[in-house]
Design a protein around this motif. Structure first.
Motif, PDB file in Angstrom:
ATOM      1  N   MET A 245       0.830  -1.173   0.000  1.00 50.05           N
ATOM      2  CA  MET A 245       0.000   0.000   0.000  1.00 50.05           C
ATOM      3  C   MET A 245       0.883   1.247   0.000  1.00 50.05           C
ATOM      4  N   THR A 246       0.686   2.114  -0.968  1.00 48.10           N
ATOM      5  CA  THR A 246       1.393   3.379  -1.056  1.00 48.10           C
ATOM      6  C   THR A 246       0.547   4.446  -0.375  1.00 48.10           C
ATOM      7  N   LYS A 247       1.194   5.190   0.526  1.00 44.18           N
ATOM      8  CA  LYS A 247       0.457   6.223   1.249  1.00 44.18           C
ATOM      9  C   LYS A 247       1.408   7.286   1.768  1.00 44.18           C
ATOM     10  N   PHE A 248       0.846   8.437   2.064  1.00 42.83           N
ATOM     11  CA  PHE A 248       1.554   9.539   2.701  1.00 42.83           C
ATOM     12  C   PHE A 248       0.909   9.779   4.057  1.00 42.83           C
ATOM     13  N   GLY A 249       1.719  10.109   5.066  1.00 40.14           N
ATOM     14  CA  GLY A 249       1.219  10.412   6.391  1.00 40.14           C
ATOM     15  C   GLY A 249       0.767   9.189   7.152  1.00 40.14           C
ATOM     16  N   GLY A 250       0.173   9.438   8.304  1.00 40.34           N
ATOM     17  CA  GLY A 250      -0.216   8.352   9.193  1.00 40.34           C
ATOM     18  C   GLY A 250       1.029   7.712   9.786  1.00 40.34           C
ATOM     19  N   GLN A 251       0.962   6.418  10.012  1.00 48.52           N
ATOM     20  CA  GLN A 251       2.083   5.645  10.543  1.00 48.52           C
ATOM     21  C   GLN A 251       2.449   4.550   9.542  1.00 48.52           C
ATOM     22  N   PRO A 252       3.710   4.160   9.496  1.00 46.27           N
ATOM     23  CA  PRO A 252       4.110   3.106   8.557  1.00 46.27           C
ATOM     24  C   PRO A 252       3.507   1.757   8.917  1.00 46.27           C
ATOM     25  N   VAL A 253       3.283   0.955   7.895  1.00 45.63           N
ATOM     26  CA  VAL A 253       2.868  -0.438   8.066  1.00 45.63           C
ATOM     27  C   VAL A 253       4.109  -1.272   7.748  1.00 45.63           C
ATOM     28  N   TRP A 254       4.793  -1.702   8.780  1.00 44.81           N
ATOM     29  CA  TRP A 254       6.077  -2.384   8.613  1.00 44.81           C
ATOM     30  C   TRP A 254       5.892  -3.807   8.116  1.00 44.81           C
ATOM     31  N   LEU A 255       6.760  -4.239   7.212  1.00 45.18           N
ATOM     32  CA  LEU A 255       6.748  -5.610   6.721  1.00 45.18           C
ATOM     33  C   LEU A 255       7.659  -6.510   7.547  1.00 45.18           C
ATOM     34  N   GLN A 256       8.623  -5.907   8.242  1.00 49.65           N
ATOM     35  CA  GLN A 256       9.540  -6.623   9.119  1.00 49.65           C
ATOM     36  C   GLN A 256       9.657  -5.845  10.424  1.00 49.65           C
ATOM     37  N   VAL A 257      10.651  -6.167  11.214  1.00 52.32           N
ATOM     38  CA  VAL A 257      10.895  -5.454  12.469  1.00 52.32           C
ATOM     39  C   VAL A 257      11.046  -3.967  12.162  1.00 52.32           C
ATOM     40  N   PRO A 258      10.332  -3.095  12.886  1.00 54.97           N
ATOM     41  CA  PRO A 258      10.426  -1.653  12.628  1.00 54.97           C
ATOM     42  C   PRO A 258      11.848  -1.130  12.843  1.00 54.97           C
ATOM     43  N   ARG A 259      12.258  -0.196  11.984  1.00 58.77           N
ATOM     44  CA  ARG A 259      13.558   0.484  12.109  1.00 58.77           C
ATOM     45  C   ARG A 259      13.311   1.963  11.901  1.00 58.77           C
ATOM     46  N   TRP A 260      12.919   2.657  12.963  1.00 60.22           N
ATOM     47  CA  TRP A 260      12.621   4.080  12.857  1.00 60.22           C
ATOM     48  C   TRP A 260      13.935   4.849  12.876  1.00 60.22           C
ATOM     49  N   PRO A 261      14.245   5.585  11.801  1.00 59.03           N
ATOM     50  CA  PRO A 261      15.538   6.276  11.721  1.00 59.03           C
ATOM     51  C   PRO A 261      15.604   7.487  12.649  1.00 59.03           C
ATOM     52  N   LEU A 262      16.824   7.760  13.110  1.00 63.75           N
ATOM     53  CA  LEU A 262      17.090   8.889  13.986  1.00 63.75           C
ATOM     54  C   LEU A 262      17.901   9.939  13.251  1.00 63.75           C
ATOM     55  N   SER A 263      17.663  11.195  13.578  1.00 65.67           N
ATOM     56  CA  SER A 263      18.457  12.295  13.034  1.00 65.67           C
ATOM     57  C   SER A 263      19.909  12.126  13.470  1.00 65.67           C
ATOM     58  N   ALA A 264      20.831  12.233  12.532  1.00 59.76           N
ATOM     59  CA  ALA A 264      22.255  12.115  12.863  1.00 59.76           C
ATOM     60  C   ALA A 264      22.708  13.251  13.764  1.00 59.76           C
ATOM     61  N   ALA A 265      22.150  14.447  13.568  1.00 55.26           N
ATOM     62  CA  ALA A 265      22.567  15.616  14.346  1.00 55.26           C
ATOM     63  C   ALA A 265      21.900  15.670  15.721  1.00 55.26           C
ATOM     64  N   TRP A 266      20.633  15.309  15.803  1.00 55.72           N
ATOM     65  CA  TRP A 266      19.867  15.506  17.029  1.00 55.72           C
ATOM     66  C   TRP A 266      19.617  14.223  17.807  1.00 55.72           C
ATOM     67  N   GLY A 267      19.705  13.068  17.140  1.00 52.67           N
ATOM     68  CA  GLY A 267      19.431  11.795  17.814  1.00 52.67           C
ATOM     69  C   GLY A 267      17.962  11.565  18.101  1.00 52.67           C
ATOM     70  N   THR A 268      17.091  12.368  17.489  1.00 56.77           N
ATOM     71  CA  THR A 268      15.654  12.235  17.688  1.00 56.77           C
ATOM     72  C   THR A 268      15.025  11.521  16.494  1.00 56.77           C
ATOM     73  N   PRO A 269      13.863  10.894  16.695  1.00 62.04           N
ATOM     74  CA  PRO A 269      13.210  10.207  15.576  1.00 62.04           C
ATOM     75  C   PRO A 269      12.843  11.172  14.450  1.00 62.04           C
ATOM     76  N   MET A 270      13.104  10.751  13.220  1.00 67.10           N
ATOM     77  CA  MET A 270      12.698  11.527  12.048  1.00 67.10           C
ATOM     78  C   MET A 270      11.187  11.431  11.876  1.00 67.10           C
ATOM     79  N   ARG A 271      10.638  12.313  11.035  1.00 68.43           N
ATOM     80  CA  ARG A 271       9.211  12.268  10.728  1.00 68.43           C
ATOM     81  C   ARG A 271       8.957  11.336   9.552  1.00 68.43           C
ATOM     82  N   PHE A 272       7.932  10.509   9.699  1.00 68.31           N
ATOM     83  CA  PHE A 272       7.503   9.630   8.619  1.00 68.31           C
ATOM     84  C   PHE A 272       6.785  10.459   7.565  1.00 68.31           C
TER      85      PHE A 272
END
Length: 169
Positions: A1-28
């Protein structure tokens, strides 16, 4: 399913990326279905954003550590990430994309076409195929990436790695 916004529908173990500069979760931003003959694949797109009116300037560079394209299953992503299924998003509402509509060339946005792309500067590690070309000032959600930005999400020929960059006129 292709979509914008909401939350991701993960096919495997979730890997939420972090900002390299801030160490905080990026926005989906989006998840895009990848046309692969062997298996269902999704590309997940993320950007760093301080708030709705500001963004980290490094988000425009494919190697700036402030954007991410994660491909599942089996994709390679070397940036910092945490195992969490939900996090910040560009908008709470989901905007689903009809795959037939995505094939049209309306407004020069292109989704999931897999075609070669010409950019001002080619990212390292190519060759790359186009996954998404999006005029971000014309989306139904707030994605501040510059004055007149075009967001490009790319995947490699094997469909294992992705990158994102922004060109601003």
């Amino acid at each position: 399913m292709t979509k914008f916004g909401g939350q991701p529908v993960w096919l495997q173990v979730p890997r939420w990326p972090l900002s390299a500069a801030w160490g905080t979760p990026m926005r989906f931003v989006a998840q895009i279905s990848i046309n692969d003959q062997k298996e269902e694949k999704l590309a997940y797109l993320f950007v760093t954003a301080a708030d709705d009116d500001d963004f980290d300037p490094d988000v425009i560079f494919p190697d700036g550590g402030e954007n991410a394209v994660i491909i599942q299953p089996g994709g390679a992503y070397d940036g910092p990430a945490v195992e969490q299924a939900t996090g910040p998003t560009v908008c709470d509402e989901e905007y689903l994309v009809d795959e037939d509509d995505a094939a049209d060339d309306q407004d020069d946005d292109r989704i999931g076409r897999g075609e070669p792309v010409t950019l001002r500067e080619e990212p390292a590690g190519g060759p790359w195929r186009l996954l998404l070309r999006l005029a971000t000032n014309w989306t139904p959600f707030r994605l501040n990436l510059g004055a007149a930005p075009l967001l490009f999400a790319l995947i490699d020929a094997d469909g294992q790695r992705g990158c994102m960059l922004v060109e601003d006129s």
